[in-house]
Design a protein around this motif. Sequence first.
Motif, mmCIF file in Angstrom:
data_model
loop_
_atom_site.group_PDB
_atom_site.id
_atom_site.type_symbol
_atom_site.label_atom_id
_atom_site.label_comp_id
_atom_site.label_asym_id
_atom_site.label_seq_id
_atom_site.Cartn_x
_atom_site.Cartn_y
_atom_site.Cartn_z
ATOM 1 N N GLY A 1 53.145 -20.332 -6.631
ATOM 2 C CA GLY A 1 54.156 -19.310 -6.401
ATOM 3 C C GLY A 1 54.040 -18.729 -5.018
ATOM 4 N N ALA A 2 54.499 -17.509 -4.907
ATOM 5 C CA ALA A 2 54.491 -16.841 -3.611
ATOM 6 C C ALA A 2 54.182 -15.366 -3.801
ATOM 7 C CB ALA A 2 55.845 -17.001 -2.930
ATOM 8 N N THR A 3 53.580 -14.798 -2.772
ATOM 9 C CA THR A 3 53.269 -13.374 -2.774
ATOM 10 C C THR A 3 54.567 -12.596 -2.513
ATOM 11 O OG1 THR A 3 51.126 -13.933 -1.840
ATOM 12 C CG2 THR A 3 51.755 -11.635 -1.774
ATOM 13 N N PRO A 4 54.920 -11.648 -3.396
ATOM 14 C CA PRO A 4 56.186 -10.935 -3.252
ATOM 15 C C PRO A 4 56.201 -9.928 -2.100
ATOM 16 C CG PRO A 4 54.939 -10.050 -5.092
ATOM 17 C CD PRO A 4 54.166 -11.226 -4.578
ATOM 18 N N PHE A 5 57.395 -9.709 -1.581
ATOM 19 C CA PHE A 5 57.609 -8.661 -0.587
ATOM 20 C C PHE A 5 57.886 -7.335 -1.291
ATOM 21 C CE2 PHE A 5 58.550 -12.509 1.725
ATOM 22 C CZ PHE A 5 58.037 -12.268 2.982
ATOM 23 N N SER A 6 58.588 -7.409 -2.429
ATOM 24 C CA SER A 6 58.973 -6.199 -3.145
ATOM 25 C C SER A 6 59.000 -6.457 -4.646
ATOM 26 C CB SER A 6 60.368 -5.742 -2.699
ATOM 27 O OG SER A 6 60.827 -4.685 -3.526
ATOM 28 N N LEU A 7 58.491 -5.497 -5.400
ATOM 29 C CA LEU A 7 58.594 -5.541 -6.855
ATOM 30 C C LEU A 7 59.398 -4.345 -7.358
ATOM 31 C CD1 LEU A 7 54.968 -6.698 -7.766
ATOM 32 C CD2 LEU A 7 57.070 -8.062 -7.772
ATOM 33 N N ASP A 8 60.189 -3.763 -6.456
ATOM 34 C CA ASP A 8 61.067 -2.663 -6.833
ATOM 35 C C ASP A 8 62.170 -3.193 -7.738
ATOM 36 O OD1 ASP A 8 59.635 -0.890 -5.268
ATOM 37 O OD2 ASP A 8 60.953 -1.126 -3.526
ATOM 38 N N TYR A 9 62.819 -2.299 -8.450
ATOM 39 C CA TYR A 9 63.933 -2.720 -9.293
ATOM 40 C C TYR A 9 65.047 -3.269 -8.421
ATOM 41 C CZ TYR A 9 61.593 -0.671 -13.241
ATOM 42 O OH TYR A 9 60.677 -0.393 -14.211
ATOM 43 N N GLY A 10 65.559 -4.412 -8.828
ATOM 44 C CA GLY A 10 66.633 -5.065 -8.101
ATOM 45 C C GLY A 10 66.950 -6.392 -8.749
ATOM 46 N N LEU A 11 68.189 -6.820 -8.637
ATOM 47 C CA LEU A 11 68.635 -8.048 -9.289
ATOM 48 C C LEU A 11 68.585 -9.268 -8.388
ATOM 49 C CD1 LEU A 11 71.684 -6.584 -11.263
ATOM 50 C CD2 LEU A 11 69.361 -7.022 -12.095
ATOM 51 N N GLU A 12 68.172 -9.099 -7.134
ATOM 52 C CA GLU A 12 68.109 -10.221 -6.206
ATOM 53 C C GLU A 12 66.771 -10.232 -5.484
ATOM 54 O OE1 GLU A 12 71.327 -10.604 -3.483
ATOM 55 O OE2 GLU A 12 72.839 -10.220 -4.997
ATOM 56 N N LEU A 13 66.386 -11.438 -5.058
ATOM 57 C CA LEU A 13 65.207 -11.554 -4.202
ATOM 58 C C LEU A 13 65.500 -10.885 -2.866
ATOM 59 C CD1 LEU A 13 64.232 -15.340 -4.575
ATOM 60 C CD2 LEU A 13 63.280 -13.400 -5.821
ATOM 61 N N THR A 14 64.463 -10.405 -2.216
ATOM 62 C CA THR A 14 64.627 -9.928 -0.847
ATOM 63 C C THR A 14 65.019 -11.125 0.023
ATOM 64 O OG1 THR A 14 62.297 -10.296 -0.341
ATOM 65 C CG2 THR A 14 62.908 -8.079 -1.110
ATOM 66 N N SER A 15 65.613 -10.867 1.167
ATOM 67 C CA SER A 15 66.027 -11.976 2.048
ATOM 68 C C SER A 15 64.822 -12.798 2.478
ATOM 69 C CB SER A 15 66.801 -11.446 3.256
ATOM 70 O OG SER A 15 66.006 -10.573 4.014
ATOM 71 N N GLU A 16 63.684 -12.145 2.697
ATOM 72 C CA GLU A 16 62.471 -12.863 3.085
ATOM 73 C C GLU A 16 61.988 -13.779 1.956
ATOM 74 O OE1 GLU A 16 62.377 -8.782 5.075
ATOM 75 O OE2 GLU A 16 62.650 -9.491 3.038
ATOM 76 N N MET A 17 62.060 -13.277 0.712
ATOM 77 C CA MET A 17 61.600 -14.080 -0.425
ATOM 78 C C MET A 17 62.554 -15.240 -0.692
ATOM 79 S SD MET A 17 58.960 -14.280 -2.276
ATOM 80 C CE MET A 17 58.082 -13.962 -3.780
ATOM 81 N N LYS A 18 63.837 -15.075 -0.387
ATOM 82 C CA LYS A 18 64.783 -16.193 -0.519
ATOM 83 C C LYS A 18 64.366 -17.342 0.396
ATOM 84 C CE LYS A 18 68.818 -13.510 -1.878
ATOM 85 N NZ LYS A 18 70.128 -12.976 -1.477
ATOM 86 N N LYS A 19 63.939 -17.012 1.613
ATOM 87 C CA LYS A 19 63.468 -18.041 2.545
ATOM 88 C C LYS A 19 62.190 -18.692 2.022
ATOM 89 C CE LYS A 19 65.485 -15.749 6.524
ATOM 90 N NZ LYS A 19 65.230 -14.867 7.653
ATOM 91 N N THR A 20 61.308 -17.895 1.453
ATOM 92 C CA THR A 20 60.073 -18.425 0.885
ATOM 93 C C THR A 20 60.388 -19.350 -0.286
ATOM 94 O OG1 THR A 20 58.864 -16.437 1.567
ATOM 95 C CG2 THR A 20 57.843 -17.798 -0.138
ATOM 96 N N LEU A 21 61.342 -18.967 -1.129
ATOM 97 C CA LEU A 21 61.743 -19.806 -2.258
ATOM 98 C C LEU A 21 62.309 -21.136 -1.762
ATOM 99 C CD1 LEU A 21 62.137 -20.246 -5.306
ATOM 100 C CD2 LEU A 21 64.357 -19.081 -5.075
#
Length: 173
Positions: free
Chosen positions: A130-150
């Motif tokens: 997997g990957a280390t998250p940028f944010s675990l706040d409530y939200g329905l989408e990955l952060t833009s940085e995590m989208k690139k990581t995905l």
Amino acid sequence: MIAIRKELIDSLTSFLNHNPLILGIGSPLKSDDAFGLLACDYLSSIGVECIKCEYGIETCISEISDRRPKALLIIDAVLSRETPPGSIIVADESAVVTGEILVTTHNIPLKTLLEVLRKEYGVEKILIAGATPFSLDYGLELTSEMKKTLEYFIEILKQALSPSGKDVLEESA
């Protein structure tokens, strides 16, 4: 970076030879914690069986019990003391036992679940990717940085699933 990518691909390719049951873990409500669920969606879209376990492995115990796999590949957002957000992590369960990686975003501690999977369901090999998250706040989408990581992680998965070096999507076209 090339050596690290090759090492990740080699680790995943080697583990995939054990024909693991693949689990995508995460919460669709906690931003980057959905990483494993979205990776699972990708795998399913190319015909690779992946079971989505929203909110934790414990929600998929019946599937694990029914299949009795010898190996599990767990894809998840992985908390780590050693790596910055966006880092790709591939580790065996010893990293959980030693505390090198902490997967604490779900209800039951992963260390406890791994023990149960081994003792009760006969799982012999477990790999966590997997990957280390940028944010675990409530939200329905990955952060833009995590989208690139995905996207990067999916490229690694495609290579691992196709050891010949051919792109999995090119073969299906």
